[in-house]
Structures are given as C-alpha cells and as structure tokens.
Design an enzyme around this catalytic site. Structure first.
Site, PDB file in Angstrom:
ATOM      1  N   HIS A  63      -0.412   0.799  -3.195  1.00  0.00           N
ATOM      2  CA  HIS A  63       0.954   1.301  -3.053  1.00  0.00           C
ATOM      3  C   HIS A  63       1.928   0.536  -3.951  1.00  0.00           C
ATOM      4  CE1 HIS A  63       0.322   3.309   1.140  1.00  0.00           C
ATOM      5  NE2 HIS A  63      -0.578   3.691   0.245  1.00  0.00           N
ATOM      6  N   GLU A  65       4.895  -0.685  -3.365  1.00  0.00           N
ATOM      7  CA  GLU A  65       5.464  -1.876  -2.733  1.00  0.00           C
ATOM      8  C   GLU A  65       4.474  -3.036  -2.816  1.00  0.00           C
ATOM      9  OE1 GLU A  65       6.404   1.655   0.099  1.00  0.00           O
ATOM     10  OE2 GLU A  65       4.919   1.140  -1.407  1.00  0.00           O
ATOM     11  N   CYS A  94       2.433  -1.276   4.276  1.00  0.00           N
ATOM     12  CA  CYS A  94       3.402  -1.933   3.396  1.00  0.00           C
ATOM     13  C   CYS A  94       4.466  -2.663   4.204  1.00  0.00           C
ATOM     14  CB  CYS A  94       4.041  -0.923   2.455  1.00  0.00           C
ATOM     15  SG  CYS A  94       2.882  -0.328   1.188  1.00  0.00           S
TER      16      CYS A  94
END
Length: 134
Positions: A63, A65, A94
């Site tokens: 991801h 993030e 996350c």
C-alpha cells in the site's frame, strides 16, 4: 502525483509524508522491489476473484501508506510527528502501521470504507481530516 506512479490495475493510490511543511517521503501502491508488477503480469486479486476491501494479504502490492513509511526508513528519516496525505482513506492494516510509526495527522479523500481503521486511528489520537474528491 505520487498515485500516478502506481502499478496497480484496480486502484491508484499515492501517499506523502510531511514534517513542518516539507515532504520527507512518498509512496504509491505497487509490487515490492524486484518483483513483477501487476501492470505487466496481471492482478492476483482479480485472478482469485477477491473483492475490494477483503483479504488484503492476497495481493502483490504494497500500500502507498506503507511504502511512504518504508521509504522513510530506507533512507533513515524518522516518521515521528509527521502528517500523512493520502488519496484514499487508509485500511486497518495501514492504520496500525501509521499509529506505530508516530503519524499524528492523516488527511485523505475518503473513497474507502473501513470504519475499524478510523476507529483505531481516532483511539490512538491521530487527527483525521477527509477532503472529499471533487
């Protein structure tokens, strides 16, 4: 801008970590270093028929993030006390990483439904701000 580098076929997400109004790291969703990109070899989640928001672990991609935090660590930059700007609301995985990385504020555009992630970040004292997409 960070999201435009995404190699995901389903969703292009970008993230920027900022301290004192200066960008310290960026990230986008895509395969780990050295592995094939979904743009080139196809989407594992599509092949397995996995709907969005389920079974996050069954994906080639990291991801945005997570990649922003990883990039900060890779170059030896602390994430403590930073603000994360992200094109989408973070997921629960996350959210837990953001909490432990010392992120103090998350600004996002929504576009992802994970109430547990919001609950965890609020409980941890992370300031949340949603700026709806135009």
């Amino acid at each position: 801008m960070a999201a435009s580098r995404s190699t995901c076929l389903r969703r292009q997400v970008g993230a920027v970590l900022v301290r004192q109004e200066r960008i310290i790291a960026t990230g986008y969703n895509g395969s780990p270093r050295g592995l094939g990109h979904c743009l080139d070899i196809g989407c594992l989640r599509d092949e397995l028929g996995i709907p969005s928001g389920h079974r996050y672990e069954l994906c080639r991609g990291v991801h945005a993030e997570q990649n922003a935090i990883i990039n900060a660590a890779y170059y030896g930059v602390s994430t403590q006390g930073t603000v994360l700007y992200c094109t989408n609301q973070p997921c629960i995985i996350c959210a837990r990483i953001l909490i432990n990385a010392g992120i103090v504020r998350v600004v996002h555009r929504g576009n992802f439904d994970d109430n547990l992630a919001l609950q965890f970040m609020q409980e941890a004292g992370i300031e949340l701000k949603e700026i709806p997409s135009k």
